[in-house]
Design a protein around this motif. Sequence first.
Motif, PDB file in Angstrom:
ATOM      1  N   ALA A   1       0.830  -1.203   0.000  1.00  0.00           N
ATOM      2  CA  ALA A   1       0.000   0.000   0.000  1.00  0.00           C
ATOM      3  C   ALA A   1       0.864   1.252   0.000  1.00  0.00           C
ATOM      4  N   ASP A   2       1.891   1.279   0.838  1.00  0.00           N
ATOM      5  CA  ASP A   2       2.774   2.447   0.869  1.00  0.00           C
ATOM      6  C   ASP A   2       3.508   2.627  -0.453  1.00  0.00           C
ATOM      7  N   ALA A   3       3.876   1.525  -1.102  1.00  0.00           N
ATOM      8  CA  ALA A   3       4.539   1.627  -2.403  1.00  0.00           C
ATOM      9  C   ALA A   3       3.608   2.258  -3.441  1.00  0.00           C
ATOM     10  N   VAL A   4       2.338   1.895  -3.386  1.00  0.00           N
ATOM     11  CA  VAL A   4       1.356   2.489  -4.299  1.00  0.00           C
ATOM     12  C   VAL A   4       1.215   3.978  -4.023  1.00  0.00           C
ATOM     13  N   TRP A   5       1.112   4.363  -2.747  1.00  0.00           N
ATOM     14  CA  TRP A   5       0.969   5.783  -2.423  1.00  0.00           C
ATOM     15  C   TRP A   5       2.237   6.563  -2.724  1.00  0.00           C
ATOM     16  N   ASP A   6       3.412   5.916  -2.613  1.00  0.00           N
ATOM     17  CA  ASP A   6       4.651   6.581  -3.025  1.00  0.00           C
ATOM     18  C   ASP A   6       4.565   6.994  -4.491  1.00  0.00           C
ATOM     19  N   ALA A   7       4.079   6.067  -5.324  1.00  0.00           N
ATOM     20  CA  ALA A   7       3.966   6.359  -6.750  1.00  0.00           C
ATOM     21  C   ALA A   7       2.916   7.425  -7.015  1.00  0.00           C
ATOM     22  N   VAL A   8       1.798   7.355  -6.287  1.00  0.00           N
ATOM     23  CA  VAL A   8       0.738   8.353  -6.452  1.00  0.00           C
ATOM     24  C   VAL A   8       1.225   9.729  -6.003  1.00  0.00           C
ATOM     25  N   ALA A   9       1.842   9.799  -4.827  1.00  0.00           N
ATOM     26  CA  ALA A   9       2.297  11.091  -4.280  1.00  0.00           C
ATOM     27  C   ALA A   9       3.321  11.744  -5.200  1.00  0.00           C
ATOM     28  N   ALA A  10       4.204  10.937  -5.769  1.00  0.00           N
ATOM     29  CA  ALA A  10       5.209  11.489  -6.673  1.00  0.00           C
ATOM     30  C   ALA A  10       4.564  12.139  -7.886  1.00  0.00           C
ATOM     31  N   ARG A  11       3.515  11.534  -8.395  1.00  0.00           N
ATOM     32  CA  ARG A  11       2.835  12.072  -9.577  1.00  0.00           C
ATOM     33  C   ARG A  11       1.931  13.247  -9.224  1.00  0.00           C
ATOM     34  N   LEU A  12       1.300  13.210  -8.055  1.00  0.00           N
ATOM     35  CA  LEU A  12       0.479  14.344  -7.632  1.00  0.00           C
ATOM     36  C   LEU A  12       1.357  15.551  -7.323  1.00  0.00           C
TER      37      LEU A  12
END
Length: 400
Positions: A388-399
Amino acid sequence: MNAPRVVLGVSGGIAAYKACELLRRFTESGHQVTVVPTEAALHFVGEATWAALSGRPAATETWESVHEVPHVRIGQNADLVVVAPATADLLAKAAHGLADDLLTNTLLTARCPVVLAPAMHTEMWEHPATQENVATLRRRGTVVLEPAVGRLTGKDTGKGRLPEPSEIFEACRRVLARGAAEQDLAGRHVVVSAGGTREPLDPVRFLGNRSSGKQGYALAATAAARGARVTLLSANAELPDPAGVDVVRVSTALQLREAAHKAVLDADAVVMAAAVADFRPAEYATGKIKKVEGVDPAPVVLVRNPDILAELSAERARPGQLVVGFAAETDDVLANGRAKLARKGCDLLVVNEVGDGKAFGQDTNAATVLAADGGETQVPHGPKEVLADAVWDAVAARLG
């Protein structure tokens, strides 16, 4: 390694008694806890109770032990400050930087993560002043948990109930695990779907799948710990509501579709982790389908369900909205995943292998996060909150 230092603030609401259970969970898991109740909180739970449960004197007065400057030192030395319950008054003071007692002084001096768990009547929570205060706090990086829905004081029922202490503790554990890391989803609204849809055949039977919802719930909980406002669309998951998450319950694919299109209107990111049935029975039998001796049952005719992920990807509810999908595969995992990423049109696709005890119903997972720009991130086998944190890392980087 020194025990994590936690300040447990308690403001003056009837839910103050629940903070005793939260305190017990912190102390039994090895945390060093200083309880800072407001004067109003002491009308609900006395100072002696806090001292007995924490093994330390409760800090109640700004003017006690003045040579130690408690109104400064308590916040400065903490690894985490959590206030449960946080009343509307406490939220207002925190948002506007008021410091008229020891707890609000502590909030101003804290340089560690801060978690606020609101509890109040529904009308107070929904009041524009409270909502603006919450939005202000979240923009600054404070984790403000969404209150639960349920029985309030008296006969009232609605949103405003303090989340269960066990779930507040889990939220705090995740925040502590991140340490002083930036709350990189602060001020963001994210939508997560979880569980598996069920398509009714008759009043007692349905077509379903093996999804437990654990990965989606881990995504919701970790997003809340990173400061996001989270809406969780839960499809038949028999799991406790994560603290600080607004849970919307659905059952069928069509119900999930309706709820998703409504929830994403102001969302910054959408993560569709639910296992959605591809098909549903063309007809629903209003009475139980009976077994007739010597007669084969009539074939079940199936029709396609709408492709919710593709719809959300094609019709972004707002500019810059990120859409993340999940793909459960049993063979040619990456090849099928890349084809699905192109077909669905989402920004990220989390591809994992299922079957033979993998993923479904388990506490662990392994996956590859594929990006529309060609990026590929391998997440090794481990707890679902790590993925889950890996997914949010990718999302946060793009946001960002």
